[in-house]
Enzyme design. Structure first.
Site, PDB file in Angstrom:
ATOM      1  N   THR A 111      60.041  33.813 -42.094  1.00 33.65           N
ATOM      2  CA  THR A 111      60.398  34.689 -40.981  1.00 33.65           C
ATOM      3  C   THR A 111      61.287  33.970 -39.975  1.00 33.65           C
ATOM      4  OG1 THR A 111      59.463  36.229 -39.352  1.00 33.65           O
ATOM      5  CG2 THR A 111      58.460  34.068 -39.457  1.00 33.65           C
ATOM      6  N   VAL A 133      55.790  30.414 -32.017  1.00 29.12           N
ATOM      7  CA  VAL A 133      55.533  30.478 -33.453  1.00 29.12           C
ATOM      8  C   VAL A 133      54.496  31.575 -33.673  1.00 29.12           C
ATOM      9  CG1 VAL A 133      54.611  29.247 -35.460  1.00 29.12           C
ATOM     10  CG2 VAL A 133      56.061  28.038 -33.815  1.00 29.12           C
ATOM     11  N   GLY A 134      54.740  32.424 -34.655  1.00 26.61           N
ATOM     12  CA  GLY A 134      53.797  33.496 -34.954  1.00 26.61           C
ATOM     13  C   GLY A 134      52.869  33.154 -36.101  1.00 26.61           C
ATOM     14  N   ASP A 135      52.388  34.166 -36.756  1.00 28.24           N
ATOM     15  CA  ASP A 135      51.394  33.978 -37.820  1.00 28.24           C
ATOM     16  C   ASP A 135      51.993  33.418 -39.111  1.00 28.24           C
ATOM     17  OD1 ASP A 135      52.745  36.608 -37.851  1.00 28.24           O
ATOM     18  OD2 ASP A 135      51.684  36.839 -39.766  1.00 28.24           O
ATOM     19  N   GLY A 174      52.973  39.108 -34.859  1.00 24.49           N
ATOM     20  CA  GLY A 174      52.209  37.914 -35.194  1.00 24.49           C
ATOM     21  C   GLY A 174      51.008  37.676 -34.306  1.00 24.49           C
ATOM     22  N   THR A 195      52.439  40.841 -42.375  1.00 22.90           N
ATOM     23  CA  THR A 195      53.705  41.010 -41.660  1.00 22.90           C
ATOM     24  C   THR A 195      53.444  41.871 -40.440  1.00 22.90           C
ATOM     25  OG1 THR A 195      56.012  41.746 -41.843  1.00 22.90           O
ATOM     26  CG2 THR A 195      54.377  43.021 -43.050  1.00 22.90           C
TER      27      THR A 195
HETATM   28  C1  SD4 Z   1      55.920  36.896 -36.546  1.00 18.67           C
HETATM   29  N1  SD4 Z   1      54.766  38.092 -38.256  1.00 18.67           N
HETATM   30  O1  SD4 Z   1      56.586  35.886 -36.342  1.00 18.67           O
HETATM   31  C2  SD4 Z   1      56.056  37.625 -37.851  1.00 18.67           C
HETATM   32  C3  SD4 Z   1      57.053  38.712 -37.673  1.00 18.67           C
HETATM   33  C4  SD4 Z   1      57.011  39.701 -38.774  1.00 18.67           C
HETATM   34  O2  SD4 Z   1      57.774  41.437 -39.884  1.00 18.67           O
HETATM   35  O3  SD4 Z   1      56.165  39.725 -39.616  1.00 18.67           O
HETATM   36  N2  SD4 Z   1      57.880  40.592 -38.849  1.00 18.67           N
HETATM   37  O4  SD4 Z   1      55.161  37.370 -35.696  1.00 18.67           O
END
Ligand code: SD4
Length: 339
Positions: A208, A219-221, A244, A241
């Site tokens: 991502t 930073v996300g998941d 996050g 997805t």
């Molecule tokens: C995030 N989960 O960085 C990701 C973004 C994402 O589809 O999944 N977009 O939070």
């Protein structure tokens, strides 16, 4: 071999991976090669705009990429905050295979990629730059609150009525065109990919560019083992997805795999994860989340918080995009915890 990926653009990513691994070379791990190839395809495609090249930048106009790869709790790798290398899953695979560590972040992750001989790339596409400049012109507000709405100027209307005319015929979406209900989430283009190969090896990858115009350093998941991706060969795999921050607070991918460990089907596991999000957070109408879950026998299911998510599938019976079996909030205008 079966490859499943998040969103309809996953059809193209799956196909690229399928062609690469359909005749595996001796000693290779086709499931691992497949998830790496699928994510690399999405990274390189400029029209897939929350991943790799074409990803929208942070609030300072710089793209940063996150990703991870996983075969088992003992074999996983992750990178976050890459700014000079296009393929986070490939760098994460090197972390997994060539270091004693799981996760590298920031400039040192880029340095590691350099040391591994991986080429540098420009990550900001002209289109993403133009979208960023439009965002700046329209105010460029960095809202640091957890429930920040997407910034103005993205043409993003979460309350747009849903058009279901396109059904789930994946052929309609294979060339880059998005079905209208999925188009509303086009800035959620993260790819999570799960694969099982002919020897029963399960692998997962996730890549991502995070959320558009994020606070630098966010930073996300997606690159966090157990949040955006989890694989346990004894049980199964899950990837996520969407927003996050919602996925991280419930350890989403780990939660789904643990549900299966206790006997849940992939569908019940995916449903449990989105239901947990729906019942936990003060939801905003722009929030979306989806879980894609695969059991160790290769059966799979997905669930999403709101309509518009699809799973892309490639196996011996061909390619298709399928609707999630469960949607927690079918009415996209609903906000607030639902249970
Ligand atoms: C995030 N989960 O960085 C990701 C973004 C994402 O589809 O999944 N977009 O939070």
């Amino acid at each position: 071999m079966r490859i499943v990926s998040t969103w309809s653009f996953g059809l193209r990513a799956n196909e690229a991976a399928w062609q690469k691994v359909i005749e595996p070379s001796p000693g290779s791990t086709p499931a691992l090669d497949a998830v790496e190839a699928a994510c690399a395809y999405a990274d390189a495609a400029a029209d897939i705009d929350s991943v790799g090249y074409g990803g929208l930048p942070d609030a300072t106009g710089r793209v940063s990429l996150d990703g991870c790869v996983m075969l088992s709790p003992a074999r996983c790798g992750s990178v976050a905050g890459l700014r000079r290398h296009l393929h986070p899953v490939s760098v994460a695979r090197r972390v997994m295979e060539r270091t004693a560590h799981v996760m590298l972040v920031g400039p040192d992750a880029d340095l590691f990629a350099n040391q591994q001989g991986m080429g540098e790339a420009e990550l900001l596409s002209p289109e993403a730059r133009a979208t960023y400049e439009k965002w700046l012109r329209e105010g460029g507000v960095v809202d640091q609150s957890r429930d920040a709405s997407l910034a103005p100027g993205l043409g993003f209307d979460p309350l747009r009525p849903i058009d279901r005319r396109h059904g789930s015929d994946g052929r309609l979406f294979g060339g880059g065109e998005l079905p209208p209900d999925e188009a509303q989430w086009r800035h959620h283009d993260t790819i999570g990919c799960l694969a099982i190969d002919g020897t029963g090896v399960l692998a997962g990858g996730c890549s991502t560019s995070g959320t558009p115009f994020k606070v630098p350093g966010r930073v996300g998941d997606s690159p966090i083992i157990g949040h955006g991706l989890y694989v346990d060969p004894a049980v199964g795999a899950a990837t996520a997805t969407g927003t996050g921050e919602l996925i991280m607070g419930i350890c989403g991918a780990f939660l789904a795999v643990e549900c299966m460990r206790r006997g849940a089907s992939p569908l019940d596991a995916a449903r449990e994860a989105v239901a947990r999000i729906a019942s936990t957070y003060p939801l905003e109408s722009h929030h979306q989340a989806a879980f894609l879950v695969m059991a160790r026998d290769g059966s799979f299911a997905s669930a999403s918080l709101r309509p518009g998510y699809r799973t892309s599938v490639r196996d011996a019976s061909g390619a298709r995009a399928v609707e999630p079996e469960f949607v927690a909030i079918p009415d996209p205008s609903v906000t607030g915890p639902t249970a």
